[in-house]
Design a protein around this motif. Structure first.
Motif, PDB file in Angstrom:
ATOM      1  N   HIS A  86     -11.036   3.700  -6.890  1.00 50.96           N
ATOM      2  CA  HIS A  86      -9.899   2.563  -6.634  1.00 50.96           C
ATOM      3  C   HIS A  86      -9.749   1.419  -6.639  1.00 50.96           C
ATOM      4  O   HIS A  86      -9.100   0.066  -7.252  1.00 50.96           O
ATOM      5  CB  HIS A  86      -9.434   3.326  -5.536  1.00 50.96           C
ATOM      6  N   LEU A  87     -10.996   0.637  -6.450  1.00 54.46           N
ATOM      7  CA  LEU A  87     -11.712  -0.525  -6.136  1.00 54.46           C
ATOM      8  C   LEU A  87     -12.089  -0.986  -7.319  1.00 54.46           C
ATOM      9  O   LEU A  87     -12.089  -2.508  -7.502  1.00 54.46           O
ATOM     10  CB  LEU A  87     -12.948  -0.353  -5.163  1.00 54.46           C
ATOM     11  N   SER A 136      -7.049   4.446   6.249  1.00 54.33           N
ATOM     12  CA  SER A 136      -7.867   4.626   4.412  1.00 54.33           C
ATOM     13  C   SER A 136      -9.449   3.998   3.901  1.00 54.33           C
ATOM     14  O   SER A 136      -9.861   2.980   4.576  1.00 54.33           O
ATOM     15  CB  SER A 136      -6.748   3.859   3.435  1.00 54.33           C
ATOM     16  N   ASN A 142     -10.995  -3.168   3.388  1.00 55.01           N
ATOM     17  CA  ASN A 142     -11.360  -1.296   3.117  1.00 55.01           C
ATOM     18  C   ASN A 142     -13.007  -1.458   3.639  1.00 55.01           C
ATOM     19  O   ASN A 142     -13.724  -2.366   3.562  1.00 55.01           O
ATOM     20  CB  ASN A 142     -12.288  -1.491   1.950  1.00 55.01           C
ATOM     21  N   LEU A 175       0.845  -1.525  -0.043  1.00 56.66           N
ATOM     22  CA  LEU A 175      -0.465  -0.011  -0.061  1.00 56.66           C
ATOM     23  C   LEU A 175       1.226   1.063   0.019  1.00 56.66           C
ATOM     24  O   LEU A 175       2.089   1.518   0.413  1.00 56.66           O
ATOM     25  CB  LEU A 175      -0.893   0.304   1.074  1.00 56.66           C
ATOM     26  N   TYR A 235     -11.194   3.062   0.489  1.00 56.67           N
ATOM     27  CA  TYR A 235     -10.719   3.076  -0.901  1.00 56.67           C
ATOM     28  C   TYR A 235     -11.858   4.343  -1.957  1.00 56.67           C
ATOM     29  O   TYR A 235     -13.056   3.616  -1.791  1.00 56.67           O
ATOM     30  CB  TYR A 235     -10.536   2.148  -2.449  1.00 56.67           C
ATOM     31  N   SER A 236     -11.313   5.094  -2.921  1.00 57.20           N
ATOM     32  CA  SER A 236     -12.624   5.648  -3.958  1.00 57.20           C
ATOM     33  C   SER A 236     -13.151   4.440  -4.569  1.00 57.20           C
ATOM     34  O   SER A 236     -12.435   2.786  -4.867  1.00 57.20           O
ATOM     35  CB  SER A 236     -12.163   6.428  -4.982  1.00 57.20           C
ATOM     36  N   GLU A 245      -3.654   3.635  -1.080  1.00 58.00           N
ATOM     37  CA  GLU A 245      -4.137   2.874  -1.901  1.00 58.00           C
ATOM     38  C   GLU A 245      -3.175   1.541  -2.716  1.00 58.00           C
ATOM     39  O   GLU A 245      -1.783   1.695  -2.187  1.00 58.00           O
ATOM     40  CB  GLU A 245      -4.240   3.538  -3.489  1.00 58.00           C
TER      41      GLU A 245
END
Ligand SMILES: Cc1ncc(COP(=O)(O)O)c(C=O)c1O
Ligand SMILES: Cc1ncc(COP(=O)(O)O)c(C=O)c1O
Lengths: 424, 424
Positions: free
Chosen positions: B199-200, B193, B186, B158, B195-196, B165
């Motif tokens: 990103h996923l 963090s 996540n 990461l 994730y957007s 990310e």
């Protein structure tokens, strides 16, 4: 990067070998049976080893109150140590300490039900390729767990004609240099048998001679009929190391709460710190029992009135006697009177029931015709018997026995020549 | 009898390979540290991932009431099916169903904590010799479980500079033909963090390209700071099969109750019935969660007021902001602002702290001098960082940051030449 990689081109997700090898014989057999009850008779299930299903055996109010107090205290929401709260372990240690086998908090590991206790005990003692000695008939989980871990199972015979004592010679003949542990179930599921001190000593002497540790499954400990005595195994030996597995499920009638334990008896220091540490490590994989039940444990053990235990066992005994005396007079059946736990095994003289190949067919048809379901003992690797759970309401017990009698009367063929006649 | 048998002559009981190979890095590291607090300063533990320890984060009254109702009903004392009561599974399915990823009761398996959910998921998907992709830094249980089962772990990086990310290239480079599953956490422990969606989607596209199922550890799902959005993984893909693991532990602040679940997302029918059956079989080994909690589950999910969730997350956010802004101005430290969960990672510019070899020594001395304990991120296979748990009472958080500042001021060496000087 430059390296050419084998890359999967399509989806191909299969269950692991361990998942495939986790075989539950009860499920396998029951799922394979055609269980269509007679629509004219309400179903009576004598098959389920859960004393709570009929609502006639509630746990004690003190037990419920202990749980609610634990919740209200708000002290038991966080993580406990993976082996359990020290105070709860101490309560178990005090409850089960005996002069010949003292226990301290550190000798107790709390688990998610007795099942996890058994899992941890087998897991810490055995490597793949090792074998364990398991009673036959016996509780099926031992084999389910062992086989899934690549551990071999050697079944030693119990003798119905000797109140299900162990065939000691047979047991001894099975031992080899890969025998990692011997499992004893006392009192027994499925037999309801309770061993004498002498018999337990004979078993200990074999374990001692061959240096085999014992997993004592004592989940039905103290659940013995008045007049009979339960001897826990540990005080009877100072050299054989014993992991005694137990829990709240049966005696306190709360199997769903998943509270079990391992009591480590090792006065000869055979397990030493290594096995203890191994158990601690294994307990960290998924952590143990629900903290609310842990928080309630001290009170559950200390405040449950004696009358509760007594009335439970008296009820079971009465039912067992009804079942035994009823089925004793049924031609073709040979019930074996239990001394504890909550089960009774019934032998079927298959030669007198030529219509049925085996206990599975026999019990299947008993459902079809009489809407009574007993577990065929093939589920315990013991064909030609079936197991009756004797925690059902008394009226049901009586009614079920009547129907079994009717069923047998209908299918019984008096002389064994009958089968010859059929052959001609 | 006549056959000469290898008979053990003396006791020799050793823990199994599996027990020996069940390694908990947190324990290994913490137990190896000399943790002697400064007697003049009360200890502040920022190390424990248990939000309940300081008593400042009680669960909601509705949650407690649901438990007491379940106990009073006396309906939840018996055995539940090994995968949980149908009604409780249905409640979880309804709670987590989304238009893009509908769930039914049969898609839910209740487990003894999220830990058992993870154990079952890894166990059903992987054979010994397979490998799994695990985040680094990441929750240590994945590796503990996998290694104990003979499954290899490949750590993917990461990137702290990209809000943790995944280094997608690195992840992809690790995949080979024995890669049985990819674990995504996540929101993340230890990073905090979130994730957007994009990103996923990138992660899903790798899984899809290489046909790798995903274990989505979403135990901190929905625990994201206001202004940020949690996207559960499953609705973002219709082809990648996903086992989403979760539970009551974190969001409902009752980790000790050991209630977890697996949500099976398989709209592409890759898992098919086989993986489902595998999960059911594995669940029968020790059975699942405490029935009282199962009985309370529907009410816990449906009746807990929104304000409870909000006030929890607001509290965590405030603490995280305090911690971040305080430590941001400490020379030598680089905190990374989280967006959810209950953790914050802090980078240590080790070259400015030449007295300490690594994060373990750094955090050890922080205890000795300032009585503040943060977990060295070596426990998450990520040296030169430490993790702060931000669920402690606000005053403690402030005080802890002050002490960390003092500690760093004392040991900071401004120019990296210093270490050269020391060498001379
Ligand atoms: C002999 C025996 N051992 C262990 C168990 C499992 O107990 P628990 O429900 O606490 O896992 C049972 C349950 O029927 C049993 O009969
Ligand atoms: C990422 C992650 N997954 C799973 C778990 C385990 O959850 P449970 O306590 O429900 O087993 C934790 C606990 O800290 C965690 O941080």
């Amino acid at each position: 990067p430059a390296k050419l990689k084998a890359r999967r081109q399509r989806w191909n997700v299969k269950p692991s070998e361990m998942a495939k090898n986790t075989l539950n014989p009860i499920r396998a057999i029951v799922d394979g049976m055609k269980l269509t009850p007679n629509p004219d008779k309400p179903m009576i299930a004598l098959s389920i080893g859960d004393p709570t299903v009929f609502g006639n055996m509630p746990t004690d109010d003190k037990v419920l109150q202990a749980m609610k107090d634990a919740i209200d205290s708000q002290k038991y929401n966080g993580y406990a140590p993976s082996v359990g709260y020290y105070k709860s372990r101490e309560a178990v240690a005090n409850f089960y300490s005996e002069p010949g086998a003292p226990l301290e908090a550190n000798d107790v590991i709390l688990t998610s039900g007795c099942s996890q206790a058994i899992e941890l005990a087998i897991n810490v003692l055995c490597n793949p390729g090792d074998n364990i000695l398991v009673p036959c008939p016996g509780f099926s989980l031992y084999k389910t767990l062992a086989v899934s871990m690549g551990i071999k199972v050697k079944l030693y015979n119990l003798l119905p004609e000797k109140s299900w004592e162990v065939d000691l010679q047979h047991l001894e003949s099975l031992i080899d240099d890969r025998t990692a542990c011997m499992i004893l179930t006392n009192p027994s599921n499925p037999c309801g048998s309770v061993y004498s001190k002498e018999h337990l000593q004979s078993l200990l002497s074999i374990a001692s001679r061959y240096c085999i540790p014992i997993l004592a499954d004592e989940i039905y400990g103290d659940m013995v009929f008045p007049g009979c005595t339960f001897h826990s195994l540990a005080p009877l030996s100072s050299d054989v190391p014993i992991l005694s597995c137990g829990g709240l499920a049966k005696r306190w009638l709360v199997p769903g709460w998943r509270m079990g334990w391992i009591l480590i008896h090792d006065r000869n220091d055979v397990f030493g710190s290594e096995i203890r540490e191994g158990l601690v490590k294994l307990s960290q994989r998924i952590l143990g029992a629900c903290t609310v039940v842990q928080g309630a444990l001290e009170s559950i053990l200390n405040d449950t009135p004696q009358e509760f235990y007594q009335s439970t066992i008296n009820f079971i005994k009465t039912n067992a006697e009804i079942c035994f005396s009823e089925l004793s007079t049924v031609p073709g059946l040979n019930p074996v009177m239990p001394s504890g736990a909550m089960y009774l095994m019934v032998g079927i003289e298959m030669e007198h029931f030529p219509e049925f190949q085996n206990d599975v067919e026999f019990t299947e048809r008993l459902v079809t015709e009489q809407s009574v379901f007993c577990l065929p003992a093939t589920a315990f690797e013991y064909p030609n018997f079936f197991r009756v759970v004797v925690t059902v309401p008394e009226k049901m017990m009586v009614e079920a026995c009547e129907r079994i009698r009717e069923f047998c009367a209908r299918h019984y063929r008096p002389r064994s020549q009958d089968s010859n006649e059929l052959d001609q």
